[in-house]
Structure formats: structure tokens, C-alpha cells
Write an enzyme that holds these catalytic residues in place. Structure first.
Site, PDB file in Angstrom:
ATOM      1  N   ARG A 122       0.987  -0.916   0.084  1.00  0.00           N
ATOM      2  CA  ARG A 122      -0.589  -0.485  -0.238  1.00  0.00           C
ATOM      3  C   ARG A 122       0.650   0.996  -0.123  1.00  0.00           C
ATOM      4  O   ARG A 122       0.243   2.470  -0.194  1.00  0.00           O
ATOM      5  CB  ARG A 122      -0.501  -0.152   0.866  1.00  0.00           C
ATOM      6  CG  ARG A 122      -1.758  -0.922   1.366  1.00  0.00           C
ATOM      7  CD  ARG A 122      -3.335  -0.850   2.162  1.00  0.00           C
ATOM      8  NE  ARG A 122      -3.145  -0.167   3.383  1.00  0.00           N
ATOM      9  CZ  ARG A 122      -3.871  -0.146   4.510  1.00  0.00           C
ATOM     10  NH1 ARG A 122      -5.178   0.168   4.085  1.00  0.00           N
ATOM     11  NH2 ARG A 122      -3.771   0.145   5.655  1.00  0.00           N
ATOM     12  N   ASP A 123       2.422   0.918  -0.380  1.00  0.00           N
ATOM     13  CA  ASP A 123       2.866   2.723   0.205  1.00  0.00           C
ATOM     14  C   ASP A 123       4.401   2.269  -1.071  1.00  0.00           C
ATOM     15  O   ASP A 123       4.883   2.578  -0.267  1.00  0.00           O
ATOM     16  CB  ASP A 123       3.094   3.257   1.800  1.00  0.00           C
ATOM     17  CG  ASP A 123       3.540   4.296   1.536  1.00  0.00           C
ATOM     18  OD1 ASP A 123       3.338   4.758   0.108  1.00  0.00           O
ATOM     19  OD2 ASP A 123       3.802   4.859   2.911  1.00  0.00           O
ATOM     20  N   LEU A 124       4.160   1.485  -2.124  1.00  0.00           N
ATOM     21  CA  LEU A 124       5.055   1.024  -2.675  1.00  0.00           C
ATOM     22  C   LEU A 124       5.352   2.840  -3.162  1.00  0.00           C
ATOM     23  O   LEU A 124       4.738   3.251  -4.158  1.00  0.00           O
ATOM     24  CB  LEU A 124       5.054   0.401  -4.106  1.00  0.00           C
ATOM     25  CG  LEU A 124       4.671  -0.793  -3.350  1.00  0.00           C
ATOM     26  CD1 LEU A 124       4.070  -1.846  -4.176  1.00  0.00           C
ATOM     27  CD2 LEU A 124       6.476  -0.939  -3.092  1.00  0.00           C
ATOM     28  N   ASN A 127      11.110   3.633  -0.969  1.00  0.00           N
ATOM     29  CA  ASN A 127      10.580   2.813   0.303  1.00  0.00           C
ATOM     30  C   ASN A 127      11.272   1.630  -0.362  1.00  0.00           C
ATOM     31  O   ASN A 127      10.834  -0.065  -0.235  1.00  0.00           O
ATOM     32  CB  ASN A 127       9.343   2.112   0.123  1.00  0.00           C
ATOM     33  CG  ASN A 127       9.015   3.027   1.634  1.00  0.00           C
ATOM     34  OD1 ASN A 127       9.140   3.668   2.251  1.00  0.00           O
ATOM     35  ND2 ASN A 127       7.601   3.367   1.193  1.00  0.00           N
ATOM     36  N   THR A 181       1.142   7.358  -0.931  1.00  0.00           N
ATOM     37  CA  THR A 181       2.448   9.171  -0.707  1.00  0.00           C
ATOM     38  C   THR A 181       1.123   8.824  -2.714  1.00  0.00           C
ATOM     39  O   THR A 181       1.037   8.056  -3.128  1.00  0.00           O
ATOM     40  CB  THR A 181       2.907   8.363  -1.114  1.00  0.00           C
ATOM     41  OG1 THR A 181       4.038   8.009  -0.040  1.00  0.00           O
ATOM     42  CG2 THR A 181       4.285   9.489  -2.196  1.00  0.00           C
TER      43      THR A 181
END
Length: 321
Positions: A51-53, A57, A101
Site C-alpha cells: 500500500r505504500d510502494l 521504500n 503517498t
């Protein structure tokens, strides 16, 4: 009496640092993206959605001489799916709130809808778009405008953003991963992986490279697919993307291929196997099976004979008494 976590220390630089130095070479971009797909596939199989690639990261470290070995970081807002039939545990995030993001969020994530693994596929598409063009598809000082664009605006074709750099095959992969409709995207990370391998094979063939150019340490042990050494291939042979397009212009797929022979031989040596030893053919395997069957039959006959002789001896002794 203290509780603590022992965590791996990884020396390396983030993918963001690499992108800040300029656009990635296409083969290098594919090598990084294939590892992301492979790692996410493992997570998805365990019911974990990242959910936050984003490039921040992803850490690139040196492993067995490979400088672009990928580590996926920060599963801090990951979603854990409960196995079927089990009651869902207390959620770590609240329904109706957008996390992540903005530049890399999927349309369904931007709308705070229920998510599955395909939201990560969309984020991979945005990252690949950035790899190849040097910019994310949607930018605006106001995050809400970026989210709105993800939901309603089609991205500008990468080949228009970076002319002479994005091939039709690569553009097809990027736009399929970034489809607004989840059903029009790659359905799994390995589906996207296979499409990337098809483009990788194009590059290997076009540039006369060896399969080693696409190799990543660990492939020979994990069973990851890898581009074949096509540098000496018959030019008249069917091109992987020709077969892909003939099958379905909208859904690029390809046959799975194995690691380069050098990697296979290296793995065999570490396992104590002679790399020159050829695997048994179907015929030799069948012959071996027949030989094993005959051995079992002969053994049963021998045991039966021994038992029969023993009985005769016992009966004879009893009669003599």
C-alpha cells in the site's frame, strides 16, 4: 526482562537516490522491477498488501557482486488479509481514510475503497513510468489534485514524455499496470514479471547480450525465471513478443524460462553435482522404472523360495521325530 526486535541492517542506497542521478537504463530498470514483482508476489501470497510502494521504500544493496539487489522496505501501513473463514483482527487503519503517498496511489486507494494486491500493481506501474520517463505521471502541489488525476485522468503516454526511449512493448506494460480498472491490470505481480521478461528478451536479442546481463543472484536457488541467452539464437525463430502479441494484444504474456546455464552449473557444483551430467531422458527414466520393477519381482520370488524351503525342512524334521 526487556522486549526487543533484532532487525537486519542493509547497507545500500534507496532507489530514490538512484533516480535522482538520472533516468535508468532500460535493462537496469527491468532488472529492478522484476525483483520488486518477485518480492511482492511472496508478500501477496501471504496475504500482505504493501500500500505504500515508492522509490523511497526500495533499497538497493550489493549482494554476491550485484549492485542492484532489491530490498522492499516499510510495510508500516501494509494491509494483512485474514485467511478465509477467520474473523478479521482489529484493523490498524481506519476505513474511509487514504493512506500512502499521493503520486503512487492507485485509483481505488485514492478513493479509500477496499483494496487487494492489484493496488500494488498500479504503484509498480507508476514507478516503472518514472523509471523510463524521469517523472511520475501526475504532479501537482495540492495532493488532492494528484489523487483526483489518478481516479479520472489517463496518464500521458510514456513514449510522448520520453520519445525514442520507451518502446511499444514497454509502453504496453506500463499502461496495463496503470489501468484504472483493476480487472484490466496485470492480475498478479508474476503476470507483470513475465511481461517484463518478454521485453528483457527483446533487449538481449537486439543488443546481442548474454543471459548474464539479466541475471540476479538467487535466481538459480529460488526458481525465478530469467531471460535466455539469445545472443546466438536463430534470427528466424519466433520472437517472444510476436507470440505475445499474436496471443492477445492487450495481455502480454510469455513462456517461463530458466536461469542461464552458467548459473545452473554453478548451483550444481555447490550442491556437489557434476555440471556435465545430463538429466535422464523420458526413455531412460522409463527404462530405470522397468529395471526397478524387475528387481522387486526377483526379490519377491527369492523370498518366496526361501520360505518354501524353510517349511520343507521344518516338516521333514517333524516327520523324522
Amino acid at each position: 526482562g526487556l522486549l526487543y526486535l533484532a532487525m537486519e541492517f542493509v547497507a545500500g542506497a534507496s532507489l530514490r537516490d538512484l533516480l535522482d542521478d538520472g533516468q535508468l537504463d532500460e535493462l537496469r530498470a527491468i532488472k529492478i522491477m522484476k525483483q520488486l514483482c518477485s518480492g511482492l508476489s511472496e508478500a501477496h501470497d501471504l496475504g500482505i498488501i504493501h500500500r505504500d510502494l515508492k522509490p523511497e521504500n526500495v533499497l538497493l544493496t550489493n549482494f554476491r557482486g550485484e549492485e542492484n539487489f532489491v530490498k522492499i522496505l516499510d510495510f508500516g501501513i501494509a494491509k494483512l488479509k485474514e485467511p478465509d473463514g477467520q474473523q478479521e483482527q482489529q484493523k490498524l487503519t481506519q476505513a474511509g481514510i487514504v493512506y500512502g503517498t499521493p503520486e503512487y496511489l492507485s485509483p481505488e486507494q485514492a478513493q479509500a475503497h477496499e483494496l487487494d494486491n492489484r493496488t500494488d500493481i498500479y504503484s509498480l506501474g507508476v514507478m516503472l513510468y518514472e523509471f523510463m520517463t524521469g517523472a511520475v505521471p501526475f504532479q501537482d502541489p495540492a495532493p488532492v489534485q494528484v489523487l483526483t488525476a489518478h481516479v479520472f485522468t489517463e496518464p500521458r503516454p510514456p513514449s510522448q514524455v520520453a520519445p525514442n526511449r520507451v518502446t511499444p512493448t514497454m509502453e504496453k506494460i506500463i499502461l496495463k499496470a496503470m489501468a484504472k480498472d483493476t480487472n484490466a491490470r496485470f492480475q498478479t505481480a508474476m503476470d507483470m514479471f513475465e511481461a517484463l521478461v518478454a521485453r528483457e528478451q527483446e533487449i538481449v536479442r537486439e543488443q546481442g547480450l548474454t543471459g548474464r546481463a539479466a541475471y540476479v543472484p538467487g535466481m538459480e536457488l529460488t526458481g525465478m525465471y530469467n531471460a535466455l541467452d539469445l545472443s546466438n539464437a536463430d534470427p528466424s525463430a519466433t520472437h517472444p513478443t510476436d507470440a505475445m502479441d499474436a496471443a492477445d494484444d492487450d495481455e502480454p504474456t510469455m513462456a517461463m524460462t530458466g536461469p542461464p546455464q552458467a548459473a545452473i552449473d554453478d548451483a550444481k557444483r555447490r550442491a556437489g553435482v557434476n555440471p556435465t551430467m545430463q538429466p535422464p531422458t523420458v526413455a531412460s527414466a522409463a527404462a530405470s522404472e522397468d529395471s526397478s520393477t524387475r528387481t522387486i519381482i526377483y526379490g519377491l520370488i527369492a523370498v518366496t523360495a526361501v520360505v518354501f524351503i524353510t517349511l520343507i525342512v521344518i516338516i521333514g524334521v517333524l516327520l523324522l521325530k
